[in-house]
Design an enzyme around this catalytic site. Structure first.
Site, PDB file in Angstrom:
ATOM      1  N   ASN A   1      18.583   1.126  10.953  1.00 52.40           N
ATOM      2  CA  ASN A   1      18.276   0.370  12.163  1.00 52.40           C
ATOM      3  C   ASN A   1      17.114  -0.567  11.895  1.00 52.40           C
ATOM      4  O   ASN A   1      16.531  -1.131  12.809  1.00 52.40           O
ATOM      5  CB  ASN A   1      17.934   1.306  13.331  1.00 52.40           C
TER       6      ASN A   1
ATOM      7  N   ALA B   1      15.759  -3.807  11.264  1.00 52.77           N
ATOM      8  CA  ALA B   1      16.286  -5.151  11.523  1.00 52.77           C
ATOM      9  C   ALA B   1      16.079  -6.072  10.318  1.00 52.77           C
ATOM     10  O   ALA B   1      16.943  -6.893   9.995  1.00 52.77           O
ATOM     11  CB  ALA B   1      15.606  -5.741  12.752  1.00 52.77           C
TER      12      ALA B   1
ATOM     13  N   ASP C   1      18.013   4.170  -0.168  1.00 52.88           N
ATOM     14  CA  ASP C   1      16.790   4.960  -0.163  1.00 52.88           C
ATOM     15  C   ASP C   1      15.885   4.390  -1.233  1.00 52.88           C
ATOM     16  O   ASP C   1      16.355   4.036  -2.318  1.00 52.88           O
ATOM     17  CB  ASP C   1      17.089   6.440  -0.441  1.00 52.88           C
TER      18      ASP C   1
ATOM     19  N   TYR D   1       3.431   0.106   0.512  1.00 58.81           N
ATOM     20  CA  TYR D   1       2.480   0.000  -0.599  1.00 58.81           C
ATOM     21  C   TYR D   1       2.304  -1.445  -1.107  1.00 58.81           C
ATOM     22  O   TYR D   1       1.681  -1.657  -2.147  1.00 58.81           O
ATOM     23  CB  TYR D   1       2.948   0.895  -1.753  1.00 58.81           C
ATOM     24  N   ASP D   2       2.846  -2.423  -0.411  1.00 60.34           N
ATOM     25  CA  ASP D   2       2.794  -3.815  -0.879  1.00 60.34           C
ATOM     26  C   ASP D   2       1.394  -4.309  -1.261  1.00 60.34           C
ATOM     27  O   ASP D   2       1.256  -5.019  -2.270  1.00 60.34           O
ATOM     28  CB  ASP D   2       3.410  -4.762   0.165  1.00 60.34           C
TER      29      ASP D   2
ATOM     30  N   HIS E   1      12.969  -4.670  -5.773  1.00 63.92           N
ATOM     31  CA  HIS E   1      13.921  -3.600  -6.034  1.00 63.92           C
ATOM     32  C   HIS E   1      15.095  -3.656  -5.067  1.00 63.92           C
ATOM     33  O   HIS E   1      16.248  -3.549  -5.448  1.00 63.92           O
ATOM     34  CB  HIS E   1      13.186  -2.254  -5.926  1.00 63.92           C
TER      35      HIS E   1
HETATM   36  P1  IMP Z   1      12.865   3.208   2.472  1.00 61.30           P
HETATM   37  O1  IMP Z   1      13.730   4.256   1.856  1.00 61.30           O
HETATM   38  O2  IMP Z   1      13.280   1.818   2.115  1.00 61.30           O
HETATM   39  O3  IMP Z   1      12.678   3.392   3.957  1.00 61.30           O
HETATM   40  O4  IMP Z   1      11.426   3.369   1.811  1.00 61.30           O
HETATM   41  C1  IMP Z   1      10.693   4.585   1.853  1.00 61.30           C
HETATM   42  C2  IMP Z   1       9.213   4.325   1.633  1.00 61.30           C
HETATM   43  O5  IMP Z   1       8.970   3.782   0.332  1.00 61.30           O
HETATM   44  C3  IMP Z   1       8.600   3.324   2.599  1.00 61.30           C
HETATM   45  O6  IMP Z   1       8.178   3.952   3.792  1.00 61.30           O
HETATM   46  C4  IMP Z   1       7.421   2.801   1.790  1.00 61.30           C
HETATM   47  O7  IMP Z   1       6.336   3.703   1.855  1.00 61.30           O
HETATM   48  C5  IMP Z   1       7.956   2.795   0.381  1.00 61.30           C
HETATM   49  N1  IMP Z   1       8.581   1.483   0.079  1.00 61.30           N
HETATM   50  C6  IMP Z   1       9.903   1.239  -0.125  1.00 61.30           C
HETATM   51  N2  IMP Z   1      10.111  -0.064  -0.360  1.00 61.30           N
HETATM   52  C7  IMP Z   1       8.897  -0.652  -0.304  1.00 61.30           C
HETATM   53  C8  IMP Z   1       8.458  -2.002  -0.464  1.00 61.30           C
HETATM   54  O8  IMP Z   1       9.235  -2.942  -0.674  1.00 61.30           O
HETATM   55  N3  IMP Z   1       7.139  -2.220  -0.348  1.00 61.30           N
HETATM   56  C9  IMP Z   1       6.235  -1.232  -0.088  1.00 61.30           C
HETATM   57  N4  IMP Z   1       6.584   0.028   0.088  1.00 61.30           N
HETATM   58  C10 IMP Z   1       7.908   0.325  -0.023  1.00 61.30           C
END
Ligand code: IMP
Length: 194
Positions: A12, A14, A72, A152-153, A178
């Site tokens: 969800n 956006a 993920d 973590y950007d 990524h």
């Molecule tokens: P998700 O599975 O894409 O929701 O990412 C899980 C977690 O990994 C996020 O809450 C961030 O803490 C970290 N994360 C994933 N992708 C990024 C990114 O592009 N920049 C910074 N942190 C990221």
């Protein structure tokens, strides 16, 4: 006129949806969880990115019957044996600022600062299951820099750049991230398969 094939992106978020729809939009109608009436808290209890992505996609396919993909992702730090990894979102138990504080603290005095962001996308289409992975390598800074992005950007500098993801801005990040790499592989696959 040919009907576009419907496919669910199990999110969800956006921003993610927009990014993916921009790449797949000519051939697919990309639906969010909300658009298929799913407001469940889909379990994510596996021990890998691929496991979690599969678990989410399988949930949607089983309960709603749509072809589906799910992602993920997280940050893997070399000197911390790949932590925070699948625990990236809940590393400190206190949100992004606390997560960065914990990570910087755990790297105090370490000269090895290599890290990578990794995304795995799981696709369930027809009878097929496919995984797509995107990785961006970089280093963890000593302190936060920049206001953009999320997670973590502010403490990640991708290889080949001097600025953090938070300083580089969305346009650059969305080309080299990524997530962008994994989505590109997914799009290539779907567009060739259709
Ligand atoms: P998700 O599975 O894409 O929701 O990412 C899980 C977690 O990994 C996020 O809450 C961030 O803490 C970290 N994360 C994933 N992708 C990024 C990114 O592009 N920049 C910074 N942190 C990221």
């Amino acid at each position: 006129m040919t009907m576009k094939k419907k496919i669910v992106f199990a999110t969800n978020n956006a921003h993610k949806l927009e990014e993916v729809a921009a790449i797949l939009g000519d051939s697919f109608e990309v639906l969010s969880l909300r658009e298929i009436g799913c407001d469940a808290d889909i379990p994510e209890t596996a021990d890998s990115f691929a496991g979690n992505a599969l678990q989410k996609a399988q949930y949607v396919k089983e309960h709603y019957g749509y072809d589906c993909f799910a992602d993920d992702s997280g940050l893997e730090v070399d000197a911390l044996d790949g932590a925070p990894g699948i625990y990236s979102a809940r590393y400190s138990g206190g949100g992004s600022e606390a997560n960065m504080d914990k990570l910087l603290h755990n790297l105090t005095g370490k000269s090895e600062r290599g890290a990578q962001f990794r995304t795995v996308i799981a696709l369930l289409i027809g009878e097929e299951t496919q995984l797509f992975e995107g990785i961006v390598r970089g280093v963890i800074t000593e302190a936060r820099r920049g206001e953009g992005g999320f997670g973590y950007d502010p403490i990640f500098v991708p290889d080949g750049y001097e600025l953090t993801f938070a300083e580089l801005g969305a346009e650059v990040k969305n080309r080299i991230s990524h997530r962008a790499k994994a989505v590109e592989l997914l799009a290539q696959y779907l567009n060739e398969r259709k």
